[in-house]
Design an enzyme around this catalytic site. Structure first.
Site, PDB file in Angstrom:
ATOM      1  N   THR A  14       0.883  -1.250  -0.111  1.00 20.88           N
ATOM      2  CA  THR A  14      -0.034   0.019  -0.071  1.00 20.88           C
ATOM      3  C   THR A  14       0.866   1.180   0.053  1.00 20.88           C
ATOM      4  O   THR A  14       0.352   2.304  -0.878  1.00 20.88           O
ATOM      5  CB  THR A  14      -0.810  -0.089   1.204  1.00 20.88           C
ATOM      6  OG1 THR A  14      -1.776  -1.172   1.172  1.00 20.88           O
ATOM      7  CG2 THR A  14      -1.770   1.326   1.499  1.00 20.88           C
ATOM      8  N   ASP A  58       2.332  -7.386  -3.921  1.00 18.88           N
ATOM      9  CA  ASP A  58       1.378  -7.294  -2.736  1.00 18.88           C
ATOM     10  C   ASP A  58       2.050  -8.446  -1.619  1.00 18.88           C
ATOM     11  O   ASP A  58       2.326  -9.319  -2.168  1.00 18.88           O
ATOM     12  CB  ASP A  58      -0.209  -7.739  -3.104  1.00 18.88           C
ATOM     13  CG  ASP A  58      -1.052  -7.457  -2.055  1.00 18.88           C
ATOM     14  OD1 ASP A  58      -1.736  -6.846  -2.116  1.00 18.88           O
ATOM     15  OD2 ASP A  58      -0.887  -8.273  -0.868  1.00 18.88           O
ATOM     16  N   SER A  59       2.123  -8.088  -0.567  1.00 20.93           N
ATOM     17  CA  SER A  59       2.783  -9.065   0.413  1.00 20.93           C
ATOM     18  C   SER A  59       2.071 -10.106   0.616  1.00 20.93           C
ATOM     19  O   SER A  59       2.855 -11.192   0.855  1.00 20.93           O
ATOM     20  CB  SER A  59       3.189  -8.217   1.851  1.00 20.93           C
ATOM     21  OG  SER A  59       1.944  -8.509   2.540  1.00 20.93           O
ATOM     22  N   SER A  60       1.121 -10.382   0.123  1.00 26.16           N
ATOM     23  CA  SER A  60       0.561 -11.798   0.232  1.00 26.16           C
ATOM     24  C   SER A  60       1.063 -12.667  -0.937  1.00 26.16           C
ATOM     25  O   SER A  60       0.722 -13.693  -0.847  1.00 26.16           O
ATOM     26  CB  SER A  60      -1.023 -11.686  -0.208  1.00 26.16           C
ATOM     27  OG  SER A  60      -1.636 -10.761   0.732  1.00 26.16           O
TER      28      SER A  60
END
Ligand code: ASP
Length: 341
Positions: A14, A58-60
């Site tokens: 983000t 995205d860290s996922s």
């Protein structure tokens, strides 16, 4: 005196988002123009270097390969910079920070993770303050010795040891908790470092460990957990390590079928580590009868380690090729300050 040099590594998440001028949708900003988005960066008296992931993640979508890539980046720039700031999505930041603490042995320089809940391109962003303070912390030194030579997370006024941290709030700017270790620093008008807790620099050569074994799984206990599920979980092909997230101070159902499955798995060479589902407190085998049986079944107590850190530590130790006996011993020792002994 030489100018302090800090490397900023942007992995995604983000923090690096801005609103598209036409559609208003959030998109990652062009990192080459970071100075336009955060003009305050020019006011630092440090030399700032930049490294940007491509593609941004995205860290996922982070995995063991990404953890190792980060370790390799730090290794290759280690001599050129005094500290490192990693801009990372908050969702799996605690996992990456835990893993990096095991990847980087004998760390002698600060590695500060930060991110934000609101993008930098949004007026009320928490990202600007998080990033500027993270840089300040990465650069802080006392007579040429870095004040925080460890892998840590800086988020909303709190500096925490990375491998002690859990994301516990999806909305609040204060998104992380370090339930079993006081803050490394509290940030307000002053940055108040808690020097009694911060790890000392090692002054030996950095070692970067790049072998992680992903044959590890987490079993969260819940009332009503059934035999069929637990049975098939432990029959997972190639399984070598299991983290059990148990109740309270390490308690689990004492039904015979459950204990038998654990006993057989541990006899077959699967290492089972017991951690608590609670945010604060530790596993204490023997406190209640419901944990005595776990001990007898060969389950190892994880003390007050977080689930994130337990997972990374188990993958790291299994990847290091040690015998099981040694892994079990090391799981109960503090290697990077991840567990209170
Ligand atoms: N989904 C985002 C991520 O973890 C959320 C964030 O950056 O905070 O990459």
């Amino acid at each position: 005196m030489e100018e302090t040099a800090i490397l900023l590594i942007y992995t995604g998440g983000t923090i690096g988002m801005i609103a598209d001028e036409e559609t208003g949708t959030l998109i990652p900003f062009d990192f080459d123009n970071i100075n336009n988005h955060i003009p305050e960066l020019k006011r630092f008296r440090y030399k700032l270097g930049f490294h940007c992931f491509d593609p941004l993640l995205d860290s996922s979508n982070m995995n063991v390969e990404t953890w190792i890539e980060l370790g390799q980046i730090i290794k290759s720039y280690y001599e050129d910079y005094d500290g490192f700031v990693i801009m990372h999505g908050s969702d799996t930041m605690a996992y990456t920070a835990s893993a990096l603490s095991f990847i980087l042995e004998n760390l002698n320089k600060p590695v500060v993770f930060t991110g934000s809940q609101l993008p930098l391109g949004v007026l009320r962003t928490d990202g600007r303050e998080n990033l500027l303070t993270a840089i300040e912390i990465a650069a802080a030194n006392d007579e040429d010795t870095p004040i925080v030579p460890e892998v840590c997370i800086y988020f909303e006024n709190h500096l925490m040891r990375g491998n002690r941290t859990t994301k516990y709030n999806a909305e609040n700017f204060n998104a992380f908790v370090s339930g079993n270790l006081p803050l490394l620093a509290d940030v307000g008008v002053y940055i108040k470092y808690n020097k009694n807790i911060i790890l000392r620099p090692s002054f030996t050569k950095l070692k970067v460990h790049v072998n992680f074994d992903t044959n590890v799984a987490i079993l969260k206990l819940y009332p009503g957990i059934n035999k069929q599920f637990v049975d098939s979980f432990f029959k997972t092909e190639g399984l070598k390590g299991v983290i059990i997230e148990s109740f309270g101070s390490g308690n689990a159902p004492s039904e015979k079928w459950f204990i038998d499955i654990l006993k057989n798995a541990s006899k077959s060479g699967i290492i089972i580590l017991n951690v608590t589902q609670c945010m604060t407190g530790a596993v204490e085998h023997g406190k209640y009868e419901t944990s005595v049986k776990l001990d007898k079944a060969g389950v190892v107590s994880g003390g007050d380690i977080t689930t994130e850190s337990a997972l990374a530590k188990m993958m790291y130790l299994l990847g290091s090729g040690h015998e099981n006996d040694k892994i079990v011993r090391l799981l109960q020792k503090s290697l990077r300050g991840e567990i209170s002994i």
